[in-house]
Motif scaffolding. Structure first.
Motif, PDB file in Angstrom:
ATOM      1  N   SER A  55      31.931  78.736  83.933  1.00  0.00           N
ATOM      2  CA  SER A  55      32.749  79.944  83.842  1.00  0.00           C
ATOM      3  C   SER A  55      34.064  79.669  83.112  1.00  0.00           C
ATOM      4  O   SER A  55      34.522  80.483  82.298  1.00  0.00           O
ATOM      5  N   LYS A  56      34.655  78.527  83.369  1.00  0.00           N
ATOM      6  CA  LYS A  56      35.919  78.173  82.709  1.00  0.00           C
ATOM      7  C   LYS A  56      35.732  78.009  81.206  1.00  0.00           C
ATOM      8  O   LYS A  56      36.551  78.485  80.404  1.00  0.00           O
ATOM      9  N   ILE A  57      34.640  77.354  80.809  1.00  0.00           N
ATOM     10  CA  ILE A  57      34.392  77.163  79.374  1.00  0.00           C
ATOM     11  C   ILE A  57      34.113  78.502  78.699  1.00  0.00           C
ATOM     12  O   ILE A  57      34.557  78.753  77.574  1.00  0.00           O
ATOM     13  N   PHE A  58      33.387  79.384  79.381  1.00  0.00           N
ATOM     14  CA  PHE A  58      33.129  80.713  78.824  1.00  0.00           C
ATOM     15  C   PHE A  58      34.438  81.460  78.579  1.00  0.00           C
ATOM     16  O   PHE A  58      34.631  82.071  77.517  1.00  0.00           O
ATOM     17  N   ASP A  59      35.333  81.420  79.550  1.00  0.00           N
ATOM     18  CA  ASP A  59      36.602  82.145  79.414  1.00  0.00           C
ATOM     19  C   ASP A  59      37.471  81.568  78.307  1.00  0.00           C
ATOM     20  O   ASP A  59      38.233  82.301  77.658  1.00  0.00           O
ATOM     21  N   GLU A  60      37.364  80.261  78.078  1.00  0.00           N
ATOM     22  CA  GLU A  60      38.181  79.622  77.046  1.00  0.00           C
ATOM     23  C   GLU A  60      37.570  79.716  75.650  1.00  0.00           C
ATOM     24  O   GLU A  60      38.227  79.358  74.672  1.00  0.00           O
ATOM     25  N   SER A  61      36.329  80.186  75.561  1.00  0.00           N
ATOM     26  CA  SER A  61      35.628  80.192  74.272  1.00  0.00           C
ATOM     27  C   SER A  61      35.856  81.456  73.457  1.00  0.00           C
ATOM     28  O   SER A  61      35.374  81.544  72.332  1.00  0.00           O
ATOM     29  N   GLY A  62      36.538  82.434  74.013  1.00  0.00           N
ATOM     30  CA  GLY A  62      36.824  83.638  73.243  1.00  0.00           C
ATOM     31  C   GLY A  62      36.433  84.903  73.976  1.00  0.00           C
ATOM     32  O   GLY A  62      35.838  84.885  75.064  1.00  0.00           O
ATOM     33  N   LYS A  63      36.767  86.017  73.355  1.00  0.00           N
ATOM     34  CA  LYS A  63      36.544  87.324  73.972  1.00  0.00           C
ATOM     35  C   LYS A  63      35.065  87.630  74.144  1.00  0.00           C
ATOM     36  O   LYS A  63      34.663  88.278  75.110  1.00  0.00           O
ATOM     37  N   PHE A  64      34.249  87.180  73.199  1.00  0.00           N
ATOM     38  CA  PHE A  64      32.820  87.497  73.248  1.00  0.00           C
ATOM     39  C   PHE A  64      32.155  86.915  74.491  1.00  0.00           C
ATOM     40  O   PHE A  64      31.197  87.485  75.016  1.00  0.00           O
ATOM     41  N   TRP A  65      32.655  85.771  74.981  1.00  0.00           N
ATOM     42  CA  TRP A  65      31.997  85.068  76.077  1.00  0.00           C
ATOM     43  C   TRP A  65      32.610  85.372  77.443  1.00  0.00           C
ATOM     44  O   TRP A  65      32.131  84.837  78.449  1.00  0.00           O
ATOM     45  N   ARG A  66      33.632  86.190  77.502  1.00  0.00           N
ATOM     46  CA  ARG A  66      34.255  86.484  78.791  1.00  0.00           C
ATOM     47  C   ARG A  66      33.308  87.310  79.660  1.00  0.00           C
ATOM     48  O   ARG A  66      32.751  88.307  79.222  1.00  0.00           O
ATOM     49  N   GLY A  67      33.154  86.881  80.891  1.00  0.00           N
ATOM     50  CA  GLY A  67      32.248  87.557  81.812  1.00  0.00           C
ATOM     51  C   GLY A  67      30.791  87.194  81.641  1.00  0.00           C
ATOM     52  O   GLY A  67      29.930  87.748  82.330  1.00  0.00           O
ATOM     53  N   ALA A  68      30.492  86.262  80.734  1.00  0.00           N
ATOM     54  CA  ALA A  68      29.086  85.907  80.495  1.00  0.00           C
ATOM     55  C   ALA A  68      28.480  85.138  81.659  1.00  0.00           C
ATOM     56  O   ALA A  68      27.256  85.077  81.780  1.00  0.00           O
ATOM     57  N   ILE A  69      29.309  84.562  82.522  1.00  0.00           N
ATOM     58  CA  ILE A  69      28.787  83.775  83.634  1.00  0.00           C
ATOM     59  C   ILE A  69      27.962  84.640  84.584  1.00  0.00           C
ATOM     60  O   ILE A  69      26.986  84.173  85.193  1.00  0.00           O
ATOM     61  N   ASP A  70      28.318  85.925  84.710  1.00  0.00           N
ATOM     62  CA  ASP A  70      27.586  86.840  85.588  1.00  0.00           C
ATOM     63  C   ASP A  70      26.528  87.643  84.841  1.00  0.00           C
ATOM     64  O   ASP A  70      25.922  88.551  85.427  1.00  0.00           O
ATOM     65  N   GLN A  71      26.323  87.339  83.567  1.00  0.00           N
ATOM     66  CA  GLN A  71      25.316  88.045  82.770  1.00  0.00           C
ATOM     67  C   GLN A  71      24.138  87.154  82.399  1.00  0.00           C
ATOM     68  O   GLN A  71      23.256  87.591  81.662  1.00  0.00           O
ATOM     69  N   ILE A  72      24.133  85.926  82.891  1.00  0.00           N
ATOM     70  CA  ILE A  72      23.062  84.995  82.528  1.00  0.00           C
ATOM     71  C   ILE A  72      21.752  85.471  83.139  1.00  0.00           C
ATOM     72  O   ILE A  72      21.621  85.604  84.356  1.00  0.00           O
ATOM     73  N   TRP A  73      20.797  85.722  82.286  1.00  0.00           N
ATOM     74  CA  TRP A  73      19.477  86.196  82.695  1.00  0.00           C
ATOM     75  C   TRP A  73      18.555  85.014  82.966  1.00  0.00           C
ATOM     76  O   TRP A  73      17.826  84.990  83.952  1.00  0.00           O
ATOM     77  N   ALA A  74      18.590  84.034  82.065  1.00  0.00           N
ATOM     78  CA  ALA A  74      17.707  82.872  82.222  1.00  0.00           C
ATOM     79  C   ALA A  74      18.202  81.750  81.321  1.00  0.00           C
ATOM     80  O   ALA A  74      18.911  81.982  80.334  1.00  0.00           O
ATOM     81  N   PHE A  75      17.825  80.528  81.702  1.00  0.00           N
ATOM     82  CA  PHE A  75      18.002  79.357  80.852  1.00  0.00           C
ATOM     83  C   PHE A  75      16.658  79.046  80.198  1.00  0.00           C
ATOM     84  O   PHE A  75      15.600  79.355  80.747  1.00  0.00           O
ATOM     85  N   GLY A  76      16.705  78.407  79.045  1.00  0.00           N
ATOM     86  CA  GLY A  76      15.450  78.088  78.381  1.00  0.00           C
ATOM     87  C   GLY A  76      15.623  76.934  77.403  1.00  0.00           C
ATOM     88  O   GLY A  76      16.741  76.622  76.982  1.00  0.00           O
TER      89      GLY A  76
END
Length: 382
Positions: A55-76
């Motif tokens: 979550s911390k890396i997502f928030d530091e990576s830019g606006k596009f990735w903010r909140g992506a931690i709760d949007q993860i559908w699957a890993f592959g």
């Protein structure tokens, strides 16, 4: 109808996912069993710590990735790889991969019934990419919209009507002629069945459900294929890169053969990381990075060029991105001056890709006669 896009993952996220494969396996197992209580506290804390780091890396990576931690559908691929599928569909609220930690409830609705097919298509796409049919690395697929078309509902209704007509014909043939006029009044498709016609109604309901299951099964397979092709095409719309395995090459050589040694490394696209002389001797210790695909015959070549005065040792080191688009062609005036109008110099990434595809028996986008004016006929010596 599905709207999707592909984005490269930040390198820090990719490395974190690769280093946390064991935790991802445990997380996938927990999402299937929902039994986090049986785990020891160390593993639970490890999963929560992994989520906080991500979550911390997502928030530091830019606006596009903010909140992506709760949007993860699957890993592959295989549900534990370094690729992500993000759910950004406004009207589709489903459980995330952190269900075991947050005790989320399962989703519902028509989209939820096809959720597994969607994830399966993503897993297949990331398991075999479009370049060399090899697993992808560091790719994020974002799903922004998913609509179910009306044709699906129409097909279901048509199957129900067909099944009802078939069952009604069967029941009429089984009845006496005197009871033909009474049969429609005894059978009610929308309400409860009469006691006299329970058998015929059961046949009708079984036939309708069987038709629906057959339709759902076919549509599920079609959806998997559609998502797989869609992910591959979304990946191809971006600038593509190959990831190659790298060897760490330790070489001991004398000062007389250093020039020949560096020439062999340069010919095979290797690079020298460190070179220093061993104290009290005339031997140099050289550490270099060499692509695995270029290492075939490397030891024999280097011994031949140095007359046996250099001996290499190869150990796998890491994965490295080849920063060249395999399908790049010169477009600007400077590129034409440097590479030639027909790009006579070989594209390294394209060469690697064709080598792998040829070894696997895949289709090659290669012309036998590309520039006819460059050919010449060689006369035989008589």
């Amino acid at each position: 109808m599905v709207y999707r896009g592909a984005q490269p993952l930040p390198e820090d996220i990719t490395k974190l996912l690769e280093d946390s494969i064991d935790l991802l396996k445990v997380l996938d197992h927990l999402n299937k069993t929902s039994d986090i209580v049986s785990l020891n506290l160390t593993i639970q804390e490890g999963i929560r710590d992994f989520k906080s780091k991500l979550s911390k890396i997502f928030d530091e990576s830019g606006k596009f990735w903010r909140g992506a931690i709760d949007q993860i559908w699957a890993f592959g691929p295989r549900r534990v790889g370094p690729n992500l599928l993000l759910n950004r569909i406004p009207e589709y609220k489903r459980q995330t991969v952190w269900t075991c930690l947050d005790n989320e409830s399962e989703g519902s609705g028509e989209l939820w019934d096809l959720d597994n097919s969607f994830v399966s298509g993503f897993q297949i796409a990331t398991l075999s990419g479009p370049l060399c049919e090899e697993p992808m690395r560091g790719v994020c697929f974002v799903i922004e919209k998913w609509e179910m078309m009306n044709e699906t509902e129409k097909s279901k209704d048509s199957f129900e009507k067909e099944s009802r007509s078939e069952c009604s014909k069967t029941s009429v043939n089984d009845c006496d002629i005197d009871n033909i006029q009474k049969l429609p009044s005894k059978i009610d498709f929308g309400n409860k069945c009469n006691s006299e016609n329970e058998a015929s109604c059961d046949k009708i309901e079984d036939s309708v459900s069987r038709k629906k299951n057959e339709t759902y099964g076919q549509f599920s397979g079609q959806l998997i294929s559609c998502i797989k092709d869609g992910c591959r095409k979304a990946f191809q719309t971006q600038s593509q890169r190959l990831v190659v395995a790298m060897y760490k090459c330790n070489i001991q050589a004398t000062a007389e053969v250093l020039g020949k040694l560096f020439a062999v490394l340069g010919k095979r696209n290797g690079r020298v990381i460190e070179d220093e002389m061993r104290e009290g001797s005339q031997i140099f210790n050289i550490i270099a990075a060499l692509p695995v695909v270029e290492s075939f015959g490397f030891a024999d070549d280097i011994r031949k060029k140095t007359s046996g005065l250099a001996s290499p040792q190869l150990v796998f080191s890491h994965w490295e991105v080849v920063d060249i688009d395999p399908f790049w062609i010169p477009t600007t005036e400077e590129e034409y001056l440097h590479y030639g109008e027909k790009a006579d110099s070989e594209n390294r990434a394209h060469h690697y890709m064709n080598t792998v595809r040829k070894r696997k028996g895949l289709k090659l986008d290669k012309k036998i006669v590309e520039h006819a004016e460059k050919q010449r006929t060689l006369t035989k010596n008589k």
